[in-house]
Write an enzyme that holds these catalytic residues in place. Structure first.
Site, short mmCIF file in Angstrom:
data_model
loop_
_atom_site.label_atom_id
_atom_site.label_comp_id
_atom_site.label_asym_id
_atom_site.label_seq_id
_atom_site.Cartn_x
_atom_site.Cartn_y
_atom_site.Cartn_z
N TYR A 283 0.88 -1.18 0.00
CA TYR A 283 0.00 0.00 0.00
C TYR A 283 0.91 1.22 0.00
CZ TYR A 283 -4.11 2.89 0.68
OH TYR A 283 -5.13 3.81 0.50
N ASP B 156 9.47 3.37 1.94
CA ASP B 156 8.22 4.03 2.30
C ASP B 156 8.06 3.92 3.82
OD1 ASP B 156 5.61 4.67 2.92
OD2 ASP B 156 4.74 3.74 1.15
N VAL C 127 6.14 5.84 5.58
CA VAL C 127 4.93 6.61 5.89
C VAL C 127 4.24 6.08 7.14
CG1 VAL C 127 2.58 7.08 5.05
CG2 VAL C 127 4.55 7.44 3.54
N LYS C 128 4.12 4.76 7.24
CA LYS C 128 3.33 4.22 8.36
C LYS C 128 4.21 3.70 9.50
CE LYS C 128 -0.59 1.15 9.19
NZ LYS C 128 -1.47 0.17 8.54
N THR D 125 -0.68 23.49 -4.35
CA THR D 125 -0.56 24.87 -3.89
C THR D 125 -0.15 25.03 -2.44
OG1 THR D 125 -2.26 25.44 -5.49
CG2 THR D 125 -1.75 27.10 -3.82
N1 PMP Z 1 2.42 4.32 2.41
C1 PMP Z 1 2.09 3.45 3.37
C2 PMP Z 1 3.09 2.43 3.80
C3 PMP Z 1 0.81 3.47 3.93
O1 PMP Z 1 0.48 2.57 4.87
C4 PMP Z 1 -0.11 4.45 3.49
C5 PMP Z 1 -1.51 4.51 4.06
N2 PMP Z 1 -1.99 3.40 4.65
C6 PMP Z 1 0.29 5.34 2.50
C7 PMP Z 1 1.56 5.27 1.99
C8 PMP Z 1 -0.63 6.42 2.03
O2 PMP Z 1 -0.74 7.39 3.02
P1 PMP Z 1 -1.98 8.41 3.01
O3 PMP Z 1 -3.23 7.59 3.11
O4 PMP Z 1 -1.75 9.27 4.20
O5 PMP Z 1 -1.91 9.17 1.75
#
Ligand code: PMP
Length: 439
Positions: free
Chosen positions: A137, A239, A241-242, A296
């Site tokens: 994801y 990644d 992000v999480k 923006t």
């Molecule tokens: N990367 C990872 C590993 C994630 O788990 C997620 C969301 N579950 C995303 C990217 C996307 O993040 P967002 O929903 O905040 O755009």
């Protein structure tokens, strides 16, 4: 006309109803707890899917948001250099030792960060293919979704030329043998048959495959995979992000997995609830061409001030250490529950990124999908909010705020234990979960 929050929500908000796993309402939140419309307090073990990194109402976040409005006040980084955006970029570069000749781009979500990486890498390298894992994801906008393949995204096709490989899963190894070797065999085959590695611009890695099941790869798997890809000039994107930013018990999850990326994406917890994402990537890619991703309000003063405060707070409060300690405490508690409950097939994770894989039979490992929905619903009824992940939707997942206390970690284990016992004892019916079992 119905007027409860849930009824109004169902009438006007699109695309999320089925995704929810219980009828939670959020009237307020403080610390690591959500306060429902009726005043009930719920321990947030999901941390809003990892976004509420410092919990709710953290004084440092409130002060920084105010500072962003009052002292910095820039609404965008597109029109001028502003102190908070520049300083945050400097902070992030300092946080990434691999970033020796790198630059930073700001977005609003993990989705746009991974999306931006795809465009920039493709333009700068001239390579048109990307590689990612089944079950990944990386985002919910068209680019980043096209290199993802979580079951919730099956309404959308992968991008043309995407090279997909399985994530090495020690609990469910392909062919029952060595989980990592099976993936390397497949990689060798793909590279030699139809997916020339010199066409591949980047490999997107989740250092723990969280939405795909909170899978912890076998030791050394990602490091070896990275080495095999680097031989062909494939760039490595971690990644984070999480599962990054202190959650794994250290700053970066790629460190925990023993590899060094070329590019990192941050999101979710970077703003602890305020939208902001960041890409750290080599200057040659970032500066190849202007305007890869103009949005923006990126780099605005509120988001960047808050993100600076989040990074500072993680360091000052040593929250990565708390993540390691609380994570170990919860996993020990859950593993003790495993002795009592046949439903628990495996407990795994790093720091405060924890998965509990539920199975109907420990021998066959048949996924306990319906049971996972019931455990999550029952957990909510008992006072703790968490949801489930996985290719079979059978892995209740915990990604709580890094500020979780020792007492709250004990509470988490107690609620989960009770929820599992109640589900095993038939207290939750199929009908009870029918409205929620969607993700
Ligand atoms: N990367 C990872 C590993 C994630 O788990 C997620 C969301 N579950 C995303 C990217 C996307 O993040 P967002 O929903 O905040 O755009």
């Amino acid at each position: 006309m119905a007027n409860s929050l849930l009824e109004r929500d169902a009438r006007v908000l699109a695309g999320i109803g089925k995704l929810r796993t219980y009828p939670l309402t959020i009237a307020n939140a403080r610390g690591n707890r959500l306060i429902e419309e009726d005043g009930r307090s719920v321990l947030d073990l999901s941390g809003a899917a990892g976004a509420a990194l410092l919990g709710y109402g953290h004084p440092a976040v409130i002060a920084a948001a105010n500072r962003g409005f009052t002292e910095c006040a820039s609404a965008s980084d597109m029109f001028g250099a502003s102190e908070s955006a520049v300083a945050l970029a400097e902070d992030l570069l300092a946080l990434c030792p691999f970033a020796t000749d790198h630059k930073v781009w700001f977005g609003h979500s993990g989705s746009d960060a991974n999306d931006m990486v795809m465009r920039a890498v493709q333009a700068a390298t001239g390579r048109r293919r990307f590689m990612s894992f089944y079950g990944a994801y990386h985002g919910g906008v068209s680019g980043s979704m096209s290199v993802s393949s979580h079951p919730s995204q099956q309404h959308s096709l992968p991008r043309a030329g995407l090279v997909q490989i399985p994530y090495a899963n020690p609990y469910r190894p392909i062919g029952g043998g060595d989980a990592a070797q099976a993936v390397f065999d497949q990689l060798d085959f793909l590279f030699s048959a139809g997916a020339p590695p010199e066409d591949i611009g980047a490999l997107f890695i989740e250092p723990l495959q969280s939405d795909g099941g909170m899978i912890v790869p076998p030791p050394g798997f990602l490091a070896e995979l990275v080495a095999r890809c680097r031989r062909h000039g494939i760039l490595i994107v971690s990644d984070e992000v999480k599962v990054g930013l202190g959650r794994p018990g250290c700053w970066h999850c790629y460190d925990a997995e023993g590899f060094t990326p070329d590019i990192v994406t941050f999101g979710k917890g970077l703003g602890s609830g305020v939208p902001i994402s960041a890409v750290v990537a080599p200057r040659a890619i970032m500066d190849f061409q202007e305007a890869f991703a103009l949005i923006t309000t990126t780099g605005n003063a509120v988001s960047t001030s808050v993100a600076r405060a989040v990074l500072l707070t993680i360091e000052q409060e040593k929250l990565y250490e708390n993540a390691a300690a609380r994570g170990a405490q919860i996993m020990a508690g859950l593993r003790a529950l495993q002795d009592k409950h046949a439903l628990i097939g495996e407990v795994r994770g790093r720091g405060l990124a924890i998965g509990i894989e539920l199975v109907r039979d420990r021998q066959t490992k048949e996924p306990a999908t319906r049971e996972a929905a019931k455990v999550v619903l029952r957990g909510y009824q008992l006072g703790a909010a968490f949801t489930y992940v996985g290719m079979f939707s059978n892995v209740p997942e915990l990604t709580p705020p890094l500020t979780l206390t020792e007492a709250e970690a004990d509470e988490a284990v107690a609620v989960i234990g009770q929820a599992i016992a109640d589900v095993e004892n038939g207290l939750v019916s199929d009908e009870d979960v029918a409205a929620y079992a969607g993700w």
